[in-house]
Design a protein around this motif. Structure first.
Motif, mmCIF file in Angstrom:
data_model
loop_
_atom_site.group_PDB
_atom_site.id
_atom_site.type_symbol
_atom_site.label_atom_id
_atom_site.label_comp_id
_atom_site.label_asym_id
_atom_site.label_seq_id
_atom_site.Cartn_x
_atom_site.Cartn_y
_atom_site.Cartn_z
ATOM 1 N N GLN A 78 0.824 -0.825 -0.294
ATOM 2 C CA GLN A 78 -0.201 -0.453 0.222
ATOM 3 C C GLN A 78 0.978 1.018 -0.111
ATOM 4 O OE1 GLN A 78 -3.335 -0.464 -0.765
ATOM 5 N NE2 GLN A 78 -3.356 -2.207 -0.688
ATOM 6 N N MET A 79 0.889 1.888 -1.373
ATOM 7 C CA MET A 79 1.995 2.840 -0.993
ATOM 8 C C MET A 79 0.993 4.562 -1.430
ATOM 9 S SD MET A 79 4.156 3.474 -4.205
ATOM 10 C CE MET A 79 3.088 4.145 -5.782
ATOM 11 N N GLU A 80 1.471 5.422 -0.040
ATOM 12 C CA GLU A 80 1.207 6.667 -0.069
ATOM 13 C C GLU A 80 1.787 7.678 -0.543
ATOM 14 O OE1 GLU A 80 1.187 7.620 4.085
ATOM 15 O OE2 GLU A 80 0.289 5.594 4.852
ATOM 16 N N ILE A 81 1.051 8.486 -0.969
ATOM 17 C CA ILE A 81 1.094 9.770 -1.758
ATOM 18 C C ILE A 81 0.966 10.880 -1.391
ATOM 19 C CG2 ILE A 81 1.196 10.664 -4.449
ATOM 20 C CD1 ILE A 81 0.501 7.694 -4.941
ATOM 21 N N SER A 82 2.114 11.511 -1.077
ATOM 22 C CA SER A 82 2.244 13.021 -0.100
ATOM 23 C C SER A 82 2.156 14.134 -1.186
ATOM 24 C CB SER A 82 2.623 13.033 1.199
ATOM 25 O OG SER A 82 2.088 11.997 1.893
ATOM 26 N N LEU A 83 1.372 14.703 -1.822
ATOM 27 C CA LEU A 83 2.013 15.713 -2.976
ATOM 28 C C LEU A 83 2.482 17.111 -2.019
ATOM 29 C CD1 LEU A 83 -0.853 15.110 -5.419
ATOM 30 C CD2 LEU A 83 1.553 14.107 -5.501
ATOM 31 N N THR A 84 3.689 17.813 -2.546
ATOM 32 C CA THR A 84 4.218 18.776 -1.950
ATOM 33 C C THR A 84 3.343 20.286 -2.617
ATOM 34 O OG1 THR A 84 5.894 20.346 -1.902
ATOM 35 C CG2 THR A 84 5.292 20.063 -4.301
ATOM 36 N N ALA A 85 2.652 21.125 -1.582
ATOM 37 C CA ALA A 85 2.324 22.360 -1.559
ATOM 38 C C ALA A 85 3.544 23.523 -2.379
ATOM 39 C CB ALA A 85 1.338 23.095 -0.268
ATOM 40 N N ALA A 86 4.031 23.770 -2.289
ATOM 41 C CA ALA A 86 5.239 24.616 -3.052
ATOM 42 C C ALA A 86 6.158 23.617 -3.910
ATOM 43 C CB ALA A 86 5.960 25.186 -1.819
ATOM 44 N N GLU A 90 5.985 2.416 -22.520
ATOM 45 C CA GLU A 90 5.195 3.891 -22.738
ATOM 46 C C GLU A 90 5.455 3.921 -20.989
ATOM 47 O OE1 GLU A 90 2.035 6.222 -24.438
ATOM 48 O OE2 GLU A 90 2.407 4.604 -24.913
ATOM 49 N N VAL A 91 4.973 4.491 -20.207
ATOM 50 C CA VAL A 91 4.507 4.881 -18.634
ATOM 51 C C VAL A 91 3.689 4.944 -18.521
ATOM 52 C CG1 VAL A 91 5.269 5.717 -16.619
ATOM 53 C CG2 VAL A 91 7.036 5.685 -17.807
ATOM 54 N N LEU A 92 2.625 6.260 -19.054
ATOM 55 C CA LEU A 92 1.530 6.873 -18.628
ATOM 56 C C LEU A 92 0.257 5.705 -19.218
ATOM 57 C CD1 LEU A 92 1.833 10.546 -19.721
ATOM 58 C CD2 LEU A 92 1.553 8.950 -17.076
ATOM 59 N N GLU A 93 1.132 4.579 -19.597
ATOM 60 C CA GLU A 93 -0.663 3.679 -20.287
ATOM 61 C C GLU A 93 -0.720 2.678 -18.593
ATOM 62 O OE1 GLU A 93 -0.201 2.315 -23.810
ATOM 63 O OE2 GLU A 93 -0.910 3.919 -25.055
ATOM 64 N N GLU A 94 -0.086 2.511 -18.306
ATOM 65 C CA GLU A 94 1.318 1.345 -17.634
ATOM 66 C C GLU A 94 0.495 2.033 -15.776
ATOM 67 O OE1 GLU A 94 3.980 -1.035 -18.608
ATOM 68 O OE2 GLU A 94 4.135 -1.001 -20.285
ATOM 69 N N ALA A 95 0.869 3.053 -15.637
ATOM 70 C CA ALA A 95 0.929 3.487 -14.893
ATOM 71 C C ALA A 95 -1.093 3.803 -14.083
ATOM 72 C CB ALA A 95 1.726 5.220 -14.662
ATOM 73 N N LEU A 96 -0.768 3.627 -12.838
ATOM 74 C CA LEU A 96 -2.501 3.740 -12.118
ATOM 75 C C LEU A 96 -2.282 5.688 -12.390
ATOM 76 C CD1 LEU A 96 -2.646 1.474 -9.593
ATOM 77 C CD2 LEU A 96 -3.512 0.969 -11.630
ATOM 78 N N ASN A 97 -3.753 5.943 -12.041
ATOM 79 C CA ASN A 97 -4.324 7.223 -12.616
ATOM 80 C C ASN A 97 -4.194 7.594 -10.698
ATOM 81 O OD1 ASN A 97 -5.306 7.653 -15.131
ATOM 82 N ND2 ASN A 97 -7.340 6.577 -14.911
ATOM 83 N N ILE A 98 -3.482 8.614 -10.595
ATOM 84 C CA ILE A 98 -3.129 9.166 -8.928
ATOM 85 C C ILE A 98 -4.054 10.452 -9.011
ATOM 86 C CG2 ILE A 98 -1.735 10.647 -7.947
ATOM 87 C CD1 ILE A 98 0.700 8.790 -9.255
#
Length: 363
Positions: A5-13, A355-363
């Motif tokens: 289970q991967m957590e994703i925290s995006l930067t605010a800056a 190709e990356v984006l076709e194989e990556a999940l939508n975030i």
């Protein structure tokens, strides 16, 4: 692939991006990084994508004292159609695990590591430069983190992936470089760690590189550590020679890194039915070929530079000019073909392009 289970925290800056048409190699880093930890009790755990930030470790962390670390290098490319492309990324993860085994470090789940990389790239797509010759350099690496001063394998590690938009590795670009043949120092020896991608190999090469640079040479040609007779690598790259129509590269012997670009070049050469051999080759043989006029080309191969033509060797106080100091026809064809596959402008008969984006999940 293990179900992490991967957590994703995006930067605010978000950072201000550098000018993509003026990039140096490895000076700028993207907004986010991938991190995952390991302990002998839990195995690999807590995978996460977080804002790019400093790493905090205890002064007694074993990485600082015994150098237990491995790394990889690969690139992401932006096609003219806006596709994010990788080049044989599975080979890098396979090699990372071979390096792990040599350094007594735990193996990673290669499939999950690629999944995590694709997630990171899908977040950082706007960091991939589109100018000719530019790309997004990818640096996966693992360090030992246990606070302990005993000489033993660590019980804890950290796996990270960082990204850096890059221009050409050598300022000379595809133009030939001058190489000094190293006579005093050696890069690695059989039975050592030369076939692992670990930091100590590179630290040990810096003195010779510094001395060569002070003498006006771009890099050094490494000879074997036992007899200082047989050619192994050039700088941090594998090396190829074209002699009397035949392409030759040093055979893997335990002290030479098994480069992904090296393997790709070999497959292209064989695909084109060019005479080819992997074998021991001495500097004396190169000297004789030059003297007889049969040394047609020499070039280094690696992820960062792709193809680096060699225009001159300096050996035993002699300057051996190759192909009038110009880029050879084969080196140029290999560079154009390989980069064409990487950027999606050439046919890919080997299935190397991912190709990356076709194989990556939508975030």
């Amino acid at each position: 692939m293990r179900d992490y289970q991967m957590e994703i925290s995006l930067t605010a800056a978000r950072k201000q991006k550098p000018a993509f048409d003026q990039l140096q190699f490895g000076r700028h880093f993207t907004d986010h990084m991938f991190v995952m930890d390991y302990s002998t009790e839990k195995g690999w755990y807590d995978p996460r994508i977080i804002p790019y930030q400093p790493v905090t470790l205890e002064p007694s962390a074993m990485i600082f004292h015994y150098g237990q670390t491995v790394f990889e290098g690969l690139k992401a490319y932006l096609s003219k159609e806006g596709q994010v492309l990788l080049f044989r990324p599975e080979k890098n993860m396979e090699r990372m695990n071979r390096s792990n085994a040599r350094l007594c470090m735990p193996p990673i789940d290669e499939e999950f590591a690629l999944y995590a990389l694709k997630q990171l790239l899908s977040i950082e797509k706007d960091w991939i430069p589109s100018y000719e010759g530019t790309s997004l350099y990818i640096r996966p690496f693992i360090i030992s983190t246990e606070p302990f001063l005993g000489v033993a394998p660590s019980n804890s590690y950290r796996f990270m992936i960082i990204l850096s938009p890059v221009g050409a590795y050598y300022k000379e670009g595809i133009n030939p470089v001058k190489i000094s043949v190293e006579q005093e120092f050696v890069r690695a020896v059989q039975g050592g760690t030369g076939n692992a991608k670990t930091a100590g190999n590179y630290a040990g090469s810096l003195k010779a590189q510094e001395m060569a640079g002070n003498s006006g040479y771009s890099q050094v040609l490494w000879l074997d550590g036992k007899e200082k007779k047989y050619i192994e690598e050039v700088g941090s790259m594998n090396v190829f020679f074209k002699i009397n129509g035949e392409v030759i590269t040093p055979v893997l012997n335990g002290s030479i890194l098994d480069g992904v670009t090296r393997d790709s070049i070999i497959q292209l050469i064989e695909h084109w039915n060019i005479p080819f051999s992997e074998r021991k080759i001495s500097m004396e043989e190169i000297y004789q070929a030059h003297k007889e006029g049969t040394l047609e080309e020499a070039f280094g191969t690696g992820t960062a530079a792709v193809i680096s033509p060699i225009g001159e060797f300096f050996w035993q106080n002699e300057q051996l000019e190759i192909n009038n100091g110009e880029t050879g026809e084969l080196a140029k064809k290999l560079y154009d073909t390989l980069t064409g596959i990487q950027y999606g402008t050439h046919e890919d008969p080997f299935g190397w392009r991912v190709e990356v984006l076709e194989e990556a999940l939508n975030i």
